[in-house]
Design a protein around this motif. Structure first.
Motif, PDB file in Angstrom:
ATOM      1  N   VAL A 275       0.839  -1.195   0.000  1.00  0.00           N
ATOM      2  CA  VAL A 275       0.000   0.000   0.000  1.00  0.00           C
ATOM      3  C   VAL A 275       0.879   1.252   0.000  1.00  0.00           C
ATOM      4  CG1 VAL A 275      -1.743   1.307   1.251  1.00  0.00           C
ATOM      5  CG2 VAL A 275      -1.868  -1.187   1.175  1.00  0.00           C
ATOM      6  N   GLY A 276       0.565   2.185  -0.879  1.00  0.00           N
ATOM      7  CA  GLY A 276       1.326   3.428  -0.974  1.00  0.00           C
ATOM      8  C   GLY A 276       2.456   3.373  -1.974  1.00  0.00           C
ATOM      9  N   GLY A 277       2.672   2.211  -2.606  1.00  0.00           N
ATOM     10  CA  GLY A 277       3.754   2.104  -3.585  1.00  0.00           C
ATOM     11  C   GLY A 277       3.554   3.034  -4.773  1.00  0.00           C
ATOM     12  N   GLY A 278       2.317   3.160  -5.221  1.00  0.00           N
ATOM     13  CA  GLY A 278       2.040   4.062  -6.333  1.00  0.00           C
ATOM     14  C   GLY A 278       2.225   5.519  -5.962  1.00  0.00           C
ATOM     15  N   ASP A 279       1.880   5.868  -4.728  1.00  0.00           N
ATOM     16  CA  ASP A 279       2.074   7.246  -4.260  1.00  0.00           C
ATOM     17  C   ASP A 279       3.555   7.577  -4.122  1.00  0.00           C
ATOM     18  OD1 ASP A 279      -0.740   7.408  -4.017  1.00  0.00           O
ATOM     19  OD2 ASP A 279      -0.620   6.485  -2.029  1.00  0.00           O
ATOM     20  N   ALA A 280       4.341   6.601  -3.683  1.00  0.00           N
ATOM     21  CA  ALA A 280       5.789   6.799  -3.601  1.00  0.00           C
ATOM     22  C   ALA A 280       6.366   7.020  -4.995  1.00  0.00           C
ATOM     23  CB  ALA A 280       6.450   5.597  -2.936  1.00  0.00           C
ATOM     24  N   PHE A 281       5.868   6.257  -5.959  1.00  0.00           N
ATOM     25  CA  PHE A 281       6.309   6.418  -7.349  1.00  0.00           C
ATOM     26  C   PHE A 281       5.953   7.810  -7.864  1.00  0.00           C
ATOM     27  CE2 PHE A 281       5.172   6.218 -11.881  1.00  0.00           C
ATOM     28  CZ  PHE A 281       6.386   5.826 -12.426  1.00  0.00           C
ATOM     29  N   ALA A 282       4.703   8.230  -7.660  1.00  0.00           N
ATOM     30  CA  ALA A 282       4.269   9.549  -8.120  1.00  0.00           C
ATOM     31  C   ALA A 282       5.110  10.654  -7.488  1.00  0.00           C
ATOM     32  CB  ALA A 282       2.792   9.755  -7.797  1.00  0.00           C
ATOM     33  N   SER A 283       5.406  10.500  -6.209  1.00  0.00           N
ATOM     34  CA  SER A 283       6.219  11.511  -5.514  1.00  0.00           C
ATOM     35  C   SER A 283       7.616  11.606  -6.120  1.00  0.00           C
ATOM     36  CB  SER A 283       6.343  11.150  -4.035  1.00  0.00           C
ATOM     37  OG  SER A 283       5.080  10.982  -3.455  1.00  0.00           O
ATOM     38  N   GLY A 284       8.177  10.457  -6.493  1.00  0.00           N
ATOM     39  CA  GLY A 284       9.496  10.466  -7.120  1.00  0.00           C
ATOM     40  C   GLY A 284       9.495  11.163  -8.461  1.00  0.00           C
ATOM     41  N   VAL A 285       8.460  10.924  -9.256  1.00  0.00           N
ATOM     42  CA  VAL A 285       8.343  11.611 -10.551  1.00  0.00           C
ATOM     43  C   VAL A 285       8.191  13.113 -10.336  1.00  0.00           C
ATOM     44  CG1 VAL A 285       6.883  11.917 -12.590  1.00  0.00           C
ATOM     45  CG2 VAL A 285       7.398   9.606 -11.763  1.00  0.00           C
ATOM     46  N   LEU A 286       7.311  13.492  -9.403  1.00  0.00           N
ATOM     47  CA  LEU A 286       7.090  14.921  -9.148  1.00  0.00           C
ATOM     48  C   LEU A 286       8.371  15.599  -8.665  1.00  0.00           C
ATOM     49  CD1 LEU A 286       3.578  14.776  -7.420  1.00  0.00           C
ATOM     50  CD2 LEU A 286       4.111  15.501  -9.762  1.00  0.00           C
ATOM     51  N   HIS A 287       9.121  14.923  -7.825  1.00  0.00           N
ATOM     52  CA  HIS A 287      10.393  15.480  -7.347  1.00  0.00           C
ATOM     53  C   HIS A 287      11.339  15.752  -8.512  1.00  0.00           C
ATOM     54  CE1 HIS A 287      14.164  15.989  -5.234  1.00  0.00           C
ATOM     55  NE2 HIS A 287      14.658  14.899  -5.803  1.00  0.00           N
ATOM     56  N   GLY A 288      11.461  14.783  -9.414  1.00  0.00           N
ATOM     57  CA  GLY A 288      12.354  14.974 -10.555  1.00  0.00           C
ATOM     58  C   GLY A 288      11.916  16.118 -11.452  1.00  0.00           C
ATOM     59  N   ILE A 289      10.614  16.244 -11.667  1.00  0.00           N
ATOM     60  CA  ILE A 289      10.098  17.337 -12.504  1.00  0.00           C
ATOM     61  C   ILE A 289      10.300  18.679 -11.819  1.00  0.00           C
ATOM     62  CG2 ILE A 289       7.989  18.320 -13.484  1.00  0.00           C
ATOM     63  CD1 ILE A 289       7.016  15.422 -13.940  1.00  0.00           C
ATOM     64  N   LEU A 290      10.043  18.723 -10.516  1.00  0.00           N
ATOM     65  CA  LEU A 290      10.182  19.980  -9.782  1.00  0.00           C
ATOM     66  C   LEU A 290      11.624  20.473  -9.757  1.00  0.00           C
ATOM     67  CD1 LEU A 290       7.773  19.189  -6.835  1.00  0.00           C
ATOM     68  CD2 LEU A 290       7.510  21.097  -8.433  1.00  0.00           C
ATOM     69  N   LEU A 291      12.563  19.543  -9.702  1.00  0.00           N
ATOM     70  CA  LEU A 291      13.973  19.945  -9.719  1.00  0.00           C
ATOM     71  C   LEU A 291      14.308  20.695 -10.997  1.00  0.00           C
ATOM     72  CD1 LEU A 291      15.987  16.927  -8.260  1.00  0.00           C
ATOM     73  CD2 LEU A 291      15.625  19.165  -7.217  1.00  0.00           C
ATOM     74  N   GLY A 292      13.760  20.212 -12.107  1.00  0.00           N
ATOM     75  CA  GLY A 292      13.965  20.883 -13.387  1.00  0.00           C
ATOM     76  C   GLY A 292      15.327  20.688 -14.004  1.00  0.00           C
ATOM     77  N   THR A 293      16.162  19.856 -13.393  1.00  0.00           N
ATOM     78  CA  THR A 293      17.527  19.676 -13.904  1.00  0.00           C
ATOM     79  C   THR A 293      17.836  18.227 -14.287  1.00  0.00           C
ATOM     80  OG1 THR A 293      18.341  19.387 -11.632  1.00  0.00           O
ATOM     81  CG2 THR A 293      18.422  21.621 -12.566  1.00  0.00           C
ATOM     82  N   LEU A 294      16.971  17.284 -13.887  1.00  0.00           N
ATOM     83  CA  LEU A 294      17.256  15.874 -14.140  1.00  0.00           C
ATOM     84  C   LEU A 294      16.747  15.445 -15.518  1.00  0.00           C
ATOM     85  CD1 LEU A 294      16.366  14.084 -10.776  1.00  0.00           C
ATOM     86  CD2 LEU A 294      18.605  14.836 -11.577  1.00  0.00           C
ATOM     87  N   PRO A 295      17.525  14.655 -16.251  1.00  0.00           N
ATOM     88  CA  PRO A 295      17.012  14.078 -17.497  1.00  0.00           C
ATOM     89  C   PRO A 295      15.935  13.047 -17.184  1.00  0.00           C
ATOM     90  CG  PRO A 295      19.158  13.149 -16.967  1.00  0.00           C
ATOM     91  CD  PRO A 295      18.916  14.249 -15.975  1.00  0.00           C
ATOM     92  N   PRO A 296      15.046  12.764 -18.126  1.00  0.00           N
ATOM     93  CA  PRO A 296      13.945  11.822 -17.881  1.00  0.00           C
ATOM     94  C   PRO A 296      14.415  10.456 -17.392  1.00  0.00           C
ATOM     95  CG  PRO A 296      13.586  13.005 -19.936  1.00  0.00           C
ATOM     96  CD  PRO A 296      14.955  13.366 -19.465  1.00  0.00           C
ATOM     97  N   GLU A 297      15.559   9.979 -17.888  1.00  0.00           N
ATOM     98  CA  GLU A 297      16.063   8.670 -17.462  1.00  0.00           C
ATOM     99  C   GLU A 297      16.309   8.640 -15.952  1.00  0.00           C
ATOM    100  OE1 GLU A 297      17.856   9.470 -21.602  1.00  0.00           O
ATOM    101  OE2 GLU A 297      17.439  10.596 -19.754  1.00  0.00           O
ATOM    102  N   GLN A 298      16.853   9.715 -15.424  1.00  0.00           N
ATOM    103  CA  GLN A 298      17.128   9.763 -13.987  1.00  0.00           C
ATOM    104  C   GLN A 298      15.851   9.933 -13.181  1.00  0.00           C
ATOM    105  OE1 GLN A 298      20.321  12.276 -12.600  1.00  0.00           O
ATOM    106  NE2 GLN A 298      21.542  11.924 -14.444  1.00  0.00           N
ATOM    107  N   ILE A 299      14.908  10.711 -13.714  1.00  0.00           N
ATOM    108  CA  ILE A 299      13.630  10.910 -13.015  1.00  0.00           C
ATOM    109  C   ILE A 299      12.921   9.572 -12.805  1.00  0.00           C
ATOM    110  CG2 ILE A 299      11.320  11.914 -13.165  1.00  0.00           C
ATOM    111  CD1 ILE A 299      12.528  14.268 -14.688  1.00  0.00           C
ATOM    112  N   ILE A 300      12.811   8.794 -13.874  1.00  0.00           N
ATOM    113  CA  ILE A 300      12.051   7.551 -13.771  1.00  0.00           C
ATOM    114  C   ILE A 300      12.818   6.490 -12.977  1.00  0.00           C
ATOM    115  CG2 ILE A 300      12.821   6.485 -15.935  1.00  0.00           C
ATOM    116  CD1 ILE A 300       9.265   6.520 -14.392  1.00  0.00           C
TER     117      ILE A 300
END
Length: 338
Positions: A275-300
């Protein structure tokens, strides 16, 4: 750090111990969680100023929710008190070939009766960088659908990036109801968490060719969604292979600028709590996007690793820091870090 706003219901979770059914147990373990609350906790632990917008009863359970959020650094300035009850759900833990089972008890909860008049959206969104909500909130009442739409419209007026997780729950509403509620929201969404089944059954996209691989099918669905809603900049989901209740394989997908990026496949053996695995995944994607400096490969890669780690701890929330997840990405699993 950037200000993040999330809107949703947080609930009391009562879980059986592994190997016990709800009908036979006399002992349950308590946790607090919910889709948007879990995202709030994870992003707070990543260093963001996260404000959770919700409503809980003015009783000891409401106080416990507030304490839970504050213990993870989530701001509760917009956590309203009132109403009759805290939504609850029961989790019957799965084992082997027996799946986990969820029973909701959330009707007439404090959050389900939240009204627009109780919220100062102008003040809430002041200085915010991101607004995140999920389809679970839409499923709880027609009024919450209207409130969510108005909140998304206000967020876009304020120039705030928006994030939406489909999070379809068949026990809360039908596919038809979900489709009718979600489609009008999508023109206001920048970041969307959805997969093949969402495209097929909630967005009515024609079935991809049977000869395509699962990756090619996902690319096809994401292209179609992008054609329908060109405002959506990012789409993301996971491929999950369930071998048993405690043994899964997980791979992350991120679609941006017409390209699909994938993480490595994680083999998650001896799952402690899914439970919460999908939310943890979404949070990781949002973190990478918010940083604005990571390439997509690193975000995912980061997001999928965050989800994999969440499976190793009890409770709904991801309790790992950016440094711990990054170390896991770099060094792999099952090693003693000295």
């Amino acid at each position: 750090m950037k200000k993040i706003i999330t809107l949703g219901e947080i609930m009391l979770r009562l879980s059986t111990h592994t190997g016990e059914r709800l009908s036979q147990t006399n002992k349950l373990t308590m946790h607090y969680g919910g889709a948007e609350a879990n995202v709030s906790v994870a992003l707070s632990r990543f260093g963001y100023d996260v404000y959770f917008v919700s409503k809980v009863p003015n009783n000891p359970l409401g106080e416990a929710v507030e304490r839970h959020l504050k213990s993870h650094g989530v701001y509760t300035d917009y956590l309203l008190k009132g109403g009759e009850r805290l939504g609850t759900y029961y989790l019957e833990s799965g084992v082997g070939e027996r799946s986990a089972k969820v029973i909701y008890d959330r009707k007439y909860s404090s959050f389900s009766n939240l009204t627009l008049e109780e919220l100062d959206l102008e003040g809430i969104f002041e200085g915010a960088a991101l607004f995140h909500v999920s389809g679970i909130t839409l499923a709880l009442s027609p009024y919450l659908r209207e409130l969510t739409m108005l909140a998304l419209q206000k967020a876009k007026e304020c120039g705030i990036q928006t994030s939406f997780d489909f999070n379809y729950r068949a026990t809360l509403w039908s596919q038809k109801e979900a489709s009718q509620a979600i489609k009008p929201l999508l023109p206001y969404i920048d970041i969307c968490f959805c997969g093949e089944l969402d495209a097929l059954y909630l967005l009515d996209i024609p079935t991809a060719g049977a000869s395509l691989t699962k990756t090619e099918k996902l690319e096809y669905y994401y292209r179609k969604i992008k054609e329908m809603y060109p405002n959506i900049r990012y789409m993301s989901s996971t491929f999950r292979t369930v071998q048993s209740a405690s043994n899964h394989k997980l791979q992350g997908n991120l679609y941006v600028n017409g390209e699909l990026y994938q993480s490595k496949e994680h083999h998650i053996d001896q799952i402690v709590d899914r439970v919460g695995g999908g939310d943890a995944f979404a949070s990781g994607v949002l973190h990478g996007i918010l940083l604005g400096t990571l390439p997509p490969e690193q975000i995912i890669s980061f997001a999928t690793a965050a989800s994999a780690l969440k499976h190793t701890v009890h409770g709904d929330c991801n309790v790992f820091s950016v440094e711990e997840i990054s170390q896991f990405v770099d060094h792999g699993s099952a090693k003693i870090m000295r």
